[in-house]
Design an enzyme around this catalytic site. Structure first.
Site, short mmCIF file in Angstrom:
data_model
loop_
_atom_site.label_atom_id
_atom_site.label_comp_id
_atom_site.label_asym_id
_atom_site.label_seq_id
_atom_site.Cartn_x
_atom_site.Cartn_y
_atom_site.Cartn_z
N ARG A 14 -3.02 -43.57 1.73
CA ARG A 14 -3.10 -43.17 0.32
C ARG A 14 -4.00 -44.11 -0.45
O ARG A 14 -4.45 -43.81 -1.55
CB ARG A 14 -1.71 -43.19 -0.36
CG ARG A 14 -0.63 -42.29 0.22
CD ARG A 14 -1.05 -40.88 0.38
NE ARG A 14 -1.59 -40.67 1.71
CZ ARG A 14 -2.36 -39.65 2.06
NH1 ARG A 14 -2.69 -38.75 1.17
NH2 ARG A 14 -2.83 -39.52 3.29
N ASP A 18 -2.46 -24.88 3.76
CA ASP A 18 -2.69 -26.33 3.72
C ASP A 18 -1.49 -27.04 4.35
O ASP A 18 -0.41 -26.48 4.44
CB ASP A 18 -2.84 -26.74 2.24
CG ASP A 18 -3.38 -28.16 2.11
OD1 ASP A 18 -3.84 -28.72 3.13
OD2 ASP A 18 -3.35 -28.71 0.99
N GLU A 19 -1.65 -28.27 4.77
CA GLU A 19 -0.56 -29.07 5.36
C GLU A 19 0.12 -28.32 6.50
O GLU A 19 1.34 -28.28 6.59
CB GLU A 19 0.47 -29.46 4.30
CG GLU A 19 -0.09 -30.11 3.05
CD GLU A 19 -0.47 -31.57 3.24
OE1 GLU A 19 -0.46 -32.05 4.40
OE2 GLU A 19 -0.79 -32.23 2.24
N LYS A 38 -10.43 -32.47 2.53
CA LYS A 38 -9.91 -31.15 2.88
C LYS A 38 -9.63 -30.29 1.65
O LYS A 38 -9.82 -29.08 1.68
CB LYS A 38 -8.67 -31.27 3.76
CG LYS A 38 -7.42 -31.56 2.99
CD LYS A 38 -6.24 -31.73 3.90
CE LYS A 38 -5.15 -32.42 3.12
NZ LYS A 38 -4.06 -31.61 2.71
N THR A 39 -9.22 -30.92 0.55
CA THR A 39 -9.00 -30.13 -0.67
C THR A 39 -10.31 -29.55 -1.14
O THR A 39 -10.39 -28.41 -1.59
CB THR A 39 -8.38 -31.02 -1.77
OG1 THR A 39 -7.21 -31.64 -1.24
CG2 THR A 39 -8.00 -30.19 -2.97
N GLN A 61 -0.10 -36.73 10.24
CA GLN A 61 0.60 -36.81 8.97
C GLN A 61 1.82 -35.91 8.93
O GLN A 61 2.33 -35.57 7.86
CB GLN A 61 -0.35 -36.47 7.81
CG GLN A 61 -1.43 -37.52 7.63
CD GLN A 61 -2.30 -37.25 6.41
OE1 GLN A 61 -1.85 -37.26 5.29
NE2 GLN A 61 -3.58 -36.97 6.67
#
Length: 766
Positions: free
Chosen positions: A627, A228-229, A37-38, A259
């Site tokens: 992660r 984002d997020e 996504k980044t 998340q």
DNA sequence: GAATGCATGGTTTTT
DNA sequence: CCATGCATTC
């Protein structure tokens, strides 16, 4: 005519490319962990600029941390031709809020009653203030915990309720009391010319309501907005984003409901779940292919999260190799757990893991970091702790900063009280004297500090002709001393650099002399103070008129992750699960996977009447698992010290979701009698990684899995590396399942890197 | 008003 | 266990 595919789409999968290319209209990207996504965000911004001729200053991108913003900006800069994307606005919601308030000083003063030198109160300032507010509202801070009052106030602000609205909505007596305290708190905050974190989001909205012209200007300017997020945004952030994007409707949000871990901070998962309802013309794009982790890790994560009921149904996928099993290990207590983690890391670093940078140890509560840190400190492994006590939160540092804040904003009574309590110059001034001075000042509508200055003989009284507050004998001379010191520091403020001002402050307040006894401890604390001086020196290059304001703002808004410095020595990262969101590491340890810890006891207790906290705990575990790129270790202790007492530890219920064949279980008691061998273990002491008769946790022969399909690297390509920056490929050597690259970096020289590990971005040919 | 000693209770996570 | 807050004493 066939459109020439943009270089910015090269190497993206179809879903990622669609997310980049769909520039117009609302877009929701549901992005699983490790799904790039980044990459999508940075490529999209670059694509807007390069292919759609959008000016950088027409783009607004909101990230969760300042660090994420910095990194994203750097990546965008690399992607576009001709250098930096100047004018691109990127930052956290809070830094954006400050920006809006700073950019409109006139309207902010007129409509919100805030002067340009307003301060941002941090958690402990807020706590001090709410405590006074509780007393002022006729309540007892011992009956009503300030912490609880503060979180209720924060919740009210998070729903954009004013004190009077909260009052009107109060259903119980308790609600009513809280609303009253909220009112007091808010007026004290305004009187101190200060804002809290919630205000940074709520006040811009009020500003926009009161001055529609201001909003219209921002709406006009920001044609493309990216968030984002998005799963961790709250109601206020939602309103802010909706308002800003109303004109052009090019709102692009990225998030993953699985998340969402900030429900306790009023993050509202509905923002993402209801996006398509709010924007019926929205395009939804799912990024499901995981490039980060081994198939085993992905499978474990998927099984863990599937047990939640509050989620969109989807399945994580990956094309990565299977990788090693997840290692589960029970230790007898928290000390053995820490020793196991350290010795296992040492073992890994002798073998396949070259640097501590590739390893993280994660935990639920900051308290757990202490034992772990102890184990690292006595080892030779470099480490860094993210979280815990921030540098700016250390007492000595806060004491000095309080004076700087007071000089910047004389209305800051919280800092004044801190100064009086903790600096020698404040000795002899008690509550009675302070009250008298404060009353005198309030009557005249001037800051309390001015009352102390007015005590000094010969000082011109600010208003009227009286001789200052009536304070008797010894307190009077103490007050005069304080007033004189402050008056002199005020003089100095204008023409000194921050470092020079620091020297003046510690001298005039007597703070330096407080460390005169040369005990080990005093020396250490003074060293911390000097560290602050070094920090201030970095601002010597800033315009002196702006330096203090800039510095204080930075202090208020930096988070731990932001300052997660890499000292180049290859440190292992110790970090809370919350802070770890958005990060990734080849090797991850999650410690304390126990009932009461993960899930945290409060969620266990609440489960009966409210299942949501438990689901959030599960998501937190999921965040931790995802992660990891290659190796995942889960540990728990059969016995753990809590408040100095040993309590039995039971393996977390979340472990039951993990299929046995994905696990390498190195414990006898899991699944059976969880804690029966506890005492025996403790007596025997199974601290060492290879001791205690356990089999080797990780076969050395495990093939290194490949986290990402390798791009076609070729000699001459320009590539970007997270640490070394831009470089040029000088040599490519084929290896089984991998490629070894020699890359020439202008600043770091030639480096040999494994393609699977280095995560290089191709940024151009030759 | 300050120093000392005792009691109490607190730990979820952070911009 | 530790940090903080309060009461007692000077």
């Amino acid at each position: 005519m066939v459109e020439q595919a943009s270089a910015l789409l090269a190497g993206l999968n179809p879903a990622q490319a669609e997310a980049v290319e769909t520039t117009e209209g609302p877009v929701l990207v549901v992005a699983g962990p490790g799904s790039g996504k980044t990459r999508v965000l940075t490529h999209r911004i670059a694509y807007l600029i390069e292919e759609r001729n959008v000016l950088p200053d027409q783009i607004l991108a909101v990230t969760f941390t300042n660090k994420a913003a910095r990194e994203m900006r750097a990546r965008v800069d690399r992607l576009i031709t001709g250098g930096a994307a100047t004018g691109l606005v990127m930052g956290t919601f809070h830094s954006l809020g400050v920006r809006f308030l700073r950019q409109n000083p006139g309207a902010v003063a007129d409509r919100l009653g805030l002067l340009p030198n307003f301060l941002i109160y941090d958690d402990s300032d807020q706590l001090a203030l709410v405590k006074s507010a509780i007393t002022a509202a006729g309540q007892d801070p011992k009956q009503l915990a300030p912490r609880r009052a503060l979180s209720r106030i924060s919740a009210a602000k998070g729903q954009l309720l004013t004190p009077s609205e909260a009052q009107a909505e109060a259903a119980t007596h308790d609600d009513e009391v809280i609303a009253r305290i909220y009112g007091r708190y808010q007026s004290m905050l305004r009187k101190a010319n200060a804002v809290d974190f919630d205000d940074l989001l709520a006040l811009p909205i009020r500003l926009f309501d009161e001055s529609p012209g201001v909003l219209a200007r921002y709406q006009e300017r920001y044609r493309y907005i990216l968030v984002d997020e998005y799963q961790d945004t709250n109601r206020v952030q939602y309103v802010l984003v909706s308002a800003l994007s109303q004109k052009w409707r090019n709102l692009f949000v990225v998030g993953d409901p699985d998340q969402s871990i900030y429900g306790w901070r009023q993050a509202d998962i509905r923002n993402i779940l209801d996006f398509e309802r709010d924007y019926p013309d929205a395009r939804r794009i799912d990024l499901e292919l995981n490039y980060r982790s081994t198939a085993r890790i992905v499978a474990v994560a998927d099984r863990v999260i599937r047990e939640n009921s509050q989620r969109l149904d989807r399945k994580l996928r990956t094309e990565n190799p299977e990788g090693s099993p997840v290692v589960l290990r029970e230790l007898s207590d928290q000390n053995h757990e820490a020793t196991f983690v350290v010795s296992e890391i040492r073992r890994l670093m002798r073998g396949q893991v070259s640097s501590g940078n590739d390893i993280a140890v994660m935990y639920r509560t900051t308290a757990q970091s202490r034992v772990l840190e102890e184990a690292f400190r006595t080892s030779d492994i470099p480490y860094r702790i993210v979280g815990g006590v921030r540098f700016y939160d250390r007492k000595e540092v806060k004491d000095v900063i309080a004076v700087l804040r007071l000089l910047h904003n004389p209305a800051d009574d919280v800092s004044l009280e801190r100064l009086i309590e903790n600096h020698p110059v404040g000795r002899g001034i008690g509550p009675k004297a302070l009250d008298a001075v404060r009353a005198w000042a309030t009557e005249r509508g001037v800051p309390t500090v001015d009352g102390f200055v007015a005590l000094v003989p010969g000082s011109a009284p600010p208003l009227g002709g009286d001789s200052g507050p009536t304070v008797s004998g010894s307190a009077r001379s103490a007050g005069q001393r304080l007033g004189a010191a402050l008056a002199q520091l005020r003089e100095s403020r204008g023409h000194l650099t921050l470092a020079a001002l620091f020297d003046e402050v510690v001298e005039r307040t007597g703070y330096r002399s407080a460390f005169d006894d040369e005990t080990e401890e005093a020396l250490q604390r003074w060293a911390n103070v000097l560290e602050l001086r070094a920090d201030l020196e970095r601002y010597d290059i800033v315009d002196p008129g702006e330096a203090l304001a800039t510095y204080l703002e930075q202090v208020a808004l930096v988070s731990d992750v932001d300052t997660m410095a890499d000292d180049g020595r290859g440190q292992v990262t110790l970090i809370t699960l919350h802070s770890a969101k958005g990060l990734e590491f080849p090797v991850v340890f999650i410690a304390g996977v126990e009932e009461g810890l993960l899930p945290i006891s409060r969620a266990v207790e609440a489960e009966f009447h409210d299942p949501l906290p438990m689901e959030e705990e599960r998501r937190l575990f999921y965040v931790g698992i995802t992660r990891a790129e290659r190796l995942l270790y889960l540990t728990y202790a059969g016995s753990r010290q809590v408040y100095g007492r040993y309590q039995p530890g039971v393996a977390s219920r979340f472990l039951a979701s993990i299929p046995q064949d994905a696990l390498q279980t190195l414990t006898r008691s899991f699944g059976g009698r969880p804690t029966s061998s506890r005492l025996a273990d403790r007596v025997r002491g199974d601290g060492g990684g290879s001791g205690g008769g356990w089999s080797s946790p990780m076969p050395e022969s495990a093939p290194p899995p490949r986290p990402e399909p390798l791009p076609d690297f070729a000699v001459g390509q320009r590539v970007f590396h997270a640490k070394f920056g831009e470089g040029r490929i000088a040599e490519v050597v084929d290896r089984p399942d991998d490629k070894e690259l020699a890359v020439e970096f202008p600043r770091h020289g030639k480096k040999r890197l494994m393609a699977s590990f280095a995560r290089l971005d191709i940024i151009g040919e030759s």
